[in-house]
Design an enzyme around this catalytic site. Structure first.
Site, PDB file in Angstrom:
ATOM      1  CB  SER A  50      -0.890   0.012   1.245  1.00  0.00           C
ATOM      2  OG  SER A  50      -1.596   1.239   1.324  1.00  0.00           O
ATOM      3  CG  HIS A  51       2.219   3.345  -2.758  1.00  0.00           C
ATOM      4  ND1 HIS A  51       1.884   2.159  -3.392  1.00  0.00           N
ATOM      5  CD2 HIS A  51       3.538   3.533  -3.029  1.00  0.00           C
ATOM      6  CE1 HIS A  51       2.943   1.684  -4.030  1.00  0.00           C
ATOM      7  NE2 HIS A  51       3.962   2.492  -3.833  1.00  0.00           N
ATOM      8  CG  ASN A  52      -3.890   5.301   2.761  1.00  0.00           C
ATOM      9  OD1 ASN A  52      -3.576   5.623   3.899  1.00  0.00           O
ATOM     10  ND2 ASN A  52      -5.063   5.602   2.227  1.00  0.00           N
ATOM     11  CB  ALA A  53       0.741   7.433   5.514  1.00  0.00           C
ATOM     12  CG  ASP A 111      -9.151  -1.871  -3.163  1.00  0.00           C
ATOM     13  OD1 ASP A 111      -8.319  -1.017  -3.520  1.00  0.00           O
ATOM     14  OD2 ASP A 111     -10.344  -1.837  -3.529  1.00  0.00           O
ATOM     15  CB  SER A 112     -10.439  -0.313   2.438  1.00  0.00           C
ATOM     16  OG  SER A 112      -9.234   0.424   2.335  1.00  0.00           O
ATOM     17  N   GLY A 196      -8.572   9.575   5.945  1.00  0.00           N
ATOM     18  CA  GLY A 196      -9.610   9.467   4.926  1.00  0.00           C
ATOM     19  C   GLY A 196     -10.965   9.990   5.379  1.00  0.00           C
ATOM     20  CG  ASP A 198     -11.157   6.926   9.828  1.00  0.00           C
ATOM     21  OD1 ASP A 198     -11.886   6.039   9.349  1.00  0.00           O
ATOM     22  OD2 ASP A 198      -9.967   6.734  10.133  1.00  0.00           O
ATOM     23  NE  ARG A 224      -7.101  -1.007   6.616  1.00  0.00           N
ATOM     24  CZ  ARG A 224      -7.834   0.116   6.520  1.00  0.00           C
ATOM     25  NH1 ARG A 224      -8.152   0.827   7.596  1.00  0.00           N
ATOM     26  NH2 ARG A 224      -8.266   0.528   5.348  1.00  0.00           N
TER      27      ARG A 224
HETATM   28  O1  LIG Z   1     -11.803   7.011   6.671  1.00  0.00           O
HETATM   29  C1  LIG Z   1     -11.309   5.998   6.267  1.00  0.00           C
HETATM   30  N1  LIG Z   1     -11.006   5.017   7.153  1.00  0.00           N
HETATM   31  C2  LIG Z   1     -10.558   3.826   6.811  1.00  0.00           C
HETATM   32  O2  LIG Z   1     -10.293   2.975   7.648  1.00  0.00           O
HETATM   33  C3  LIG Z   1     -10.396   3.641   5.420  1.00  0.00           C
HETATM   34  N2  LIG Z   1     -10.012   2.613   4.716  1.00  0.00           N
HETATM   35  C4  LIG Z   1     -10.013   3.023   3.458  1.00  0.00           C
HETATM   36  N3  LIG Z   1     -10.403   4.284   3.351  1.00  0.00           N
HETATM   37  C5  LIG Z   1     -10.475   5.108   2.155  1.00  0.00           C
HETATM   38  O3  LIG Z   1     -10.845   4.307   1.072  1.00  0.00           O
HETATM   39  C6  LIG Z   1     -10.001   4.554  -0.043  1.00  0.00           C
HETATM   40  C7  LIG Z   1      -9.203   3.314  -0.280  1.00  0.00           C
HETATM   41  O4  LIG Z   1      -8.659   3.326  -1.571  1.00  0.00           O
HETATM   42  P1  LIG Z   1      -7.569   2.248  -1.926  1.00  0.00           P
HETATM   43  O5  LIG Z   1      -7.945   0.949  -1.316  1.00  0.00           O
HETATM   44  O6  LIG Z   1      -7.281   2.291  -3.347  1.00  0.00           O
HETATM   45  O7  LIG Z   1      -6.311   2.767  -1.099  1.00  0.00           O
HETATM   46  P2  LIG Z   1      -5.252   3.898  -1.408  1.00  0.00           P
HETATM   47  O8  LIG Z   1      -5.291   4.273  -2.865  1.00  0.00           O
HETATM   48  O9  LIG Z   1      -5.432   4.996  -0.444  1.00  0.00           O
HETATM   49  O10 LIG Z   1      -3.884   3.186  -1.079  1.00  0.00           O
HETATM   50  P3  LIG Z   1      -3.302   1.848  -1.764  1.00  0.00           P
HETATM   51  O11 LIG Z   1      -3.377   0.802  -0.705  1.00  0.00           O
HETATM   52  O12 LIG Z   1      -4.167   1.528  -2.941  1.00  0.00           O
HETATM   53  O13 LIG Z   1      -1.902   2.161  -2.123  1.00  0.00           O
HETATM   54  C8  LIG Z   1      -9.118   5.713   0.342  1.00  0.00           C
HETATM   55  O14 LIG Z   1      -9.724   6.904  -0.089  1.00  0.00           O
HETATM   56  C9  LIG Z   1      -9.097   5.644   1.851  1.00  0.00           C
HETATM   57  O15 LIG Z   1      -8.917   6.896   2.449  1.00  0.00           O
HETATM   58  C10 LIG Z   1     -10.653   4.686   4.543  1.00  0.00           C
HETATM   59  N4  LIG Z   1     -11.096   5.861   4.956  1.00  0.00           N
HETATM   60 MG   LIG Z   2      -5.401   2.786  -4.260  1.00  0.00          MG
END
Ligand SMILES: O=c1[nH]c(=O)c2ncn([C@@H]3O[C@H](COP(=O)(O)OP(=O)(O)OP(=O)(O)O)[C@@H](O)[C@H]3O)c2[nH]1
Ligand SMILES: [Mg+2]
Length: 241
Positions: A50-53, A111-112, A196, A198, A224
Site C-alpha cells: 500500500s502507498h497509503n500512510a 483495498d477498502s 480518509g 473517518d 480492517r
Molecule cells: O476514513 C477511512 N477510514 C478507513 O479505515 C479507510 N479505509 C479506506 N479508506 C479510504 O478508502 C479509499 C481506499 O482506496 P484504496 O484501497 O485504493 O487505497 P489507497 O489508494 O489509499 O492506497 P493503496 O493501498 O491503494 O496504495 C481511500 O480513499 C481511503 O482513504 C478509509 N477511509
Molecule cells: Mg489505491
C-alpha cells in the site's frame, strides 16, 4: 445498492465475507480449485503493498504480533498498479500480486472504501477517486463534503466501510478476506484522528466518529480488523511465547 453489499456486517460479531466461497479462494472463483486449507504465511519478510500512510499504520499494527519483518511497497520503490477491477477483492489481488512478483516476497494488500446506502453503495470501490484532485493529490475534506451533499436529501443515513485484505505469494497464489463495519454518516466531519473519511463515520451503537475515537478502539472494531481476523484464523500462527 447491491443487496449483499450490506450483508456480512453487524450480524453475529465478526464479519464473514459477503460470499465466503469466492472471497476466501482469493482468486475470486471459489469452489472447485479451492484448497481444503488456506496457505500459511511463514515467518519472514512481508511486503505491505500500500502507498497509503494511514492504512500502512493500521495494517502494520495488526501484523505486529506475528513477528513478520514488514517493509512497505514505497520503501521498496514499487510502482502503484492501476486498480482496474470493480470489487475490493479484485483490486486488492492486483496490488498484492504486483508487489509479491516484483519483490519476490509474500505481500499483503488492502483495498477498502466507504459506502453510503442512499448513494447505492457509493463511493465504494471508487472511494479514493472521489478525493483525487485534478492536479494530483487528494483532498478528503472535499470528498466528504461531496458525499454529504449528495446524501443529504435522503432520510437513510446508513453507511459502512469495507476492507479486503489479500495475501499473495510470488508464485501467484492468493488468499483473500473481507470485513465490513456498519454505521451511519454524519456531517460536518468530526475528529482529527484516523484518516480518509473517518471523521464522517459513526459505527453502529457508538457516538464518536472514527475520527474522534481512540485509535485502539477503531482497531478493535474496524472493517480492517475484521478482515484481518479472518486472515489470521486462516493463514497466520502466533509465535510461541
Ligand atoms: O476514513 C477511512 N477510514 C478507513 O479505515 C479507510 N479505509 C479506506 N479508506 C479510504 O478508502 C479509499 C481506499 O482506496 P484504496 O484501497 O485504493 O487505497 P489507497 O489508494 O489509499 O492506497 P493503496 O493501498 O491503494 O496504495 C481511500 O480513499 C481511503 O482513504 C478509509 N477511509
Ligand atoms: Mg489505491
Amino acid at each position: 445498492m447491491p443487496a449483499d453489499d450490506r450483508s456480512g456486517a453487524g450480524r453475529g460479531g465478526l464479519n464473514r465475507p459477503a460470499n465466503a466461497a469466492d472471497d476466501r479462494s482469493g482468486a475470486g472463483r471459489g469452489g472447485l480449485d479451492r484448497p481444503a486449507r488456506q496457505r500459511q504465511l511463514a515467518p519472514g519478510r512481508l511486503v505491505l503493498a500500500s502507498h497509503n500512510a494511514g492504512k500502512l499504520r493500521e495494517v502494520a499494527a495488526l501484523v505486529a504480533p506475528f513477528g513478520m519483518q514488514v517493509v512497505s511497497a514505497g520503501e521498496l520503490g514499487l510502482p502503484e498498479p492501476a486498480e482496474t477491477e470493480d470489487s475490493f477483492i479484485g483490486n486488492a489481488t492486483i496490488k498484492a500480486l504486483a508487489a509479491a512478483r516484483a519483490a519476490g516476497l509474500p505481500a499483503l494488500a488492502d483495498d477498502s472504501g466507504f459506502s453510503v446506502a442512499s448513494l447505492g453503495g457509493g463511493p465504494g470501490v471508487r472511494t479514493a477517486d472521489w478525493a483525487e484532485l485534478p492536479g494530483g493529490g487528494r483532498d478528503y475534506a472535499m470528498a466528504m463534503a461531496k458525499v454529504a451533499a449528495l446524501a443529504e436529501p435522503h432520510a437513510d443515513r446508513s453507511a459502512w466501510f469495507t476492507c479486503a485484505l489479500v495475501l499473495a505469494w510470488p508464485d501467484g497464489h492468493t488468499e483473500g478476506f473481507e470485513g465490513k463495519v456498519q454505521g451511519s454518516w454524519v456531517a460536518p466531519p468530526r475528529g482529527e484522528r484516523g484518516f480518509g473519511y473517518d471523521p464522517m463515520f459513526v459505527p453502529e451503537g457508538g457516538a464518536e466518529t472514527f475520527g474522534e475515537m481512540d485509535p485502539a478502539e477503531k482497531h478493535r472494531i474496524s472493517h480492517r480488523a475484521r478482515a484481518f481476523a479472518l486472515l489470521e484464523a486462516a493463514c497466520l500462527a502466533r509465535p510461541a511465547r
